[in-house]
Design a protein around this motif. Structure first.
Motif, short mmCIF file in Angstrom:
data_model
loop_
_atom_site.label_atom_id
_atom_site.label_comp_id
_atom_site.label_asym_id
_atom_site.label_seq_id
_atom_site.Cartn_x
_atom_site.Cartn_y
_atom_site.Cartn_z
N ASP A 171 2.28 -47.45 16.29
CA ASP A 171 2.72 -48.47 15.32
C ASP A 171 3.82 -47.92 14.42
O ASP A 171 4.88 -48.55 14.27
CB ASP A 171 1.56 -48.93 14.42
CG ASP A 171 0.48 -49.71 15.14
OD1 ASP A 171 0.78 -50.30 16.19
OD2 ASP A 171 -0.67 -49.72 14.62
N LEU A 172 3.57 -46.76 13.83
CA LEU A 172 4.55 -46.19 12.90
C LEU A 172 5.78 -45.66 13.63
O LEU A 172 6.91 -45.80 13.14
CB LEU A 172 3.91 -45.09 12.05
CG LEU A 172 2.89 -45.57 11.03
CD1 LEU A 172 2.32 -44.39 10.24
CD2 LEU A 172 3.48 -46.60 10.08
N ALA A 173 5.57 -45.08 14.80
CA ALA A 173 6.71 -44.58 15.57
C ALA A 173 7.65 -45.73 15.92
O ALA A 173 8.87 -45.60 15.80
CB ALA A 173 6.22 -43.88 16.84
N ARG A 174 7.09 -46.85 16.30
CA ARG A 174 7.91 -48.02 16.66
C ARG A 174 8.60 -48.59 15.42
O ARG A 174 9.79 -48.88 15.43
CB ARG A 174 7.01 -49.08 17.32
CG ARG A 174 7.74 -50.25 17.89
CD ARG A 174 6.84 -51.21 18.69
NE ARG A 174 5.46 -51.33 18.25
CZ ARG A 174 4.41 -50.74 18.86
NH1 ARG A 174 4.58 -50.00 19.93
NH2 ARG A 174 3.18 -50.90 18.38
N GLU A 175 7.86 -48.71 14.32
CA GLU A 175 8.42 -49.28 13.09
C GLU A 175 9.60 -48.47 12.57
O GLU A 175 10.60 -49.01 12.12
CB GLU A 175 7.35 -49.37 12.01
CG GLU A 175 7.87 -49.92 10.70
CD GLU A 175 6.80 -50.02 9.61
OE1 GLU A 175 7.20 -50.32 8.47
OE2 GLU A 175 5.61 -49.80 9.88
N PHE A 176 9.48 -47.13 12.63
CA PHE A 176 10.52 -46.27 12.07
C PHE A 176 11.44 -45.66 13.13
O PHE A 176 12.23 -44.77 12.83
CB PHE A 176 9.87 -45.17 11.22
CG PHE A 176 9.23 -45.71 9.97
CD1 PHE A 176 10.00 -46.06 8.88
CD2 PHE A 176 7.85 -45.90 9.90
CE1 PHE A 176 9.41 -46.57 7.73
CE2 PHE A 176 7.26 -46.40 8.76
CZ PHE A 176 8.04 -46.75 7.67
N ASP A 177 11.32 -46.15 14.36
CA ASP A 177 12.16 -45.69 15.46
C ASP A 177 12.08 -44.17 15.63
O ASP A 177 13.09 -43.47 15.64
CB ASP A 177 13.61 -46.14 15.26
CG ASP A 177 14.43 -46.02 16.54
OD1 ASP A 177 13.83 -46.09 17.64
OD2 ASP A 177 15.66 -45.85 16.45
N LEU A 178 10.86 -43.68 15.73
CA LEU A 178 10.59 -42.26 15.93
C LEU A 178 9.81 -42.07 17.21
O LEU A 178 9.25 -43.03 17.75
CB LEU A 178 9.75 -41.71 14.77
CG LEU A 178 10.36 -41.75 13.38
CD1 LEU A 178 9.30 -41.41 12.34
CD2 LEU A 178 11.51 -40.77 13.30
#
Length: 144
Positions: free
Chosen positions: A9-16
Motif C-alpha cells: 500500500d505505502l510503496a504504491r502510494e509513494f512510488d517506492l
C-alpha cells in the motif's frame, strides 16, 4: 479502528519499492508492527505513513537519511518545539549554503565552457576562411 497499511500500500502510494521500504525500516525511520505466521507481514500505522512522507520530503530537500531520522525523531518526543525548529533551521541553513556553493561552482563551470566554445568557434572560423577562399580561387581559375 486505526488505519493500517501494508508494505505494498505505502510503496504504491509513494512510488517506492518494497525493498526501499525495508531499508527505511532498517534505518529506524519506520517501525511497522508484525502479524501473520512468524510475524512476516508488516503492518504500517498512520504514524509510519507520516514518517515516510517526512522522510521523502527531507530527501527532496537534500538531507541525508540520518539527518531526516534525527529531525523526525525530535517530533516524536514530547519536548517543546523550539529546539526542534532551531535544529531544523540549522540543517536547512547548512544545506542552503551547500547548494549555493554548488550553484556558484556550476556557474563558474558554465562560464568557462562558454569561453572555450567561443575560442573554438573563432579558431574554426579562421581555419575555414582560408579553405573557402582557396576553393573560390580554384573555381574562378577553372572558369577562366
Amino acid at each position: 479502528m486505526a488505519t493500517t497499511y501494508s508494505i505494498s500500500d505505502l510503496a504504491r502510494e509513494f512510488d517506492l519499492t518494497p525493498r526501499a521500504m525495508r531499508f527505511y525500516e532498517d534505518m529506524g525511520l519506520l517501525q511497522p508492527e508484525r502479524s501473520g505466521p512468524g510475524g512476516r507481514q508488516r503492518v504500517y500505522s498512520a504514524r509510519d505513513r507520516t514518517r515516510l512522507k517526512l522522510t521523502l520530503r527531507a530527501k527532496r530537500l537534500g538531507l541525508s537519511l540520518h539527518e531526516a531520522k534525527s529531525l523526525i525523531d525530535m517530533y516524536d518526543s514530547p519536548r517543546d518545539t523550539g529546539p526542534q525548529l532551531r535544529k531544523f533551521l540549522q540543517v536547512l541553513e547548512g544545506h542552503r549554503a551547500q547548494l549555493e556553493a554548488q550553484q556558484a561552482e556550476l556557474q563558474a563551470t558554465l562560464q568557462e565552457i562558454g569561453e572555450h566554445e567561443k575560442e573554438a568557434r573563432a579558431l574554426l572560423a579562421r581555419i575555414e576562411r582560408p579553405a573557402k577562399a582557396g576553393a573560390k580561387t580554384s573555381a574562378k581559375a577553372a572558369r577562366d
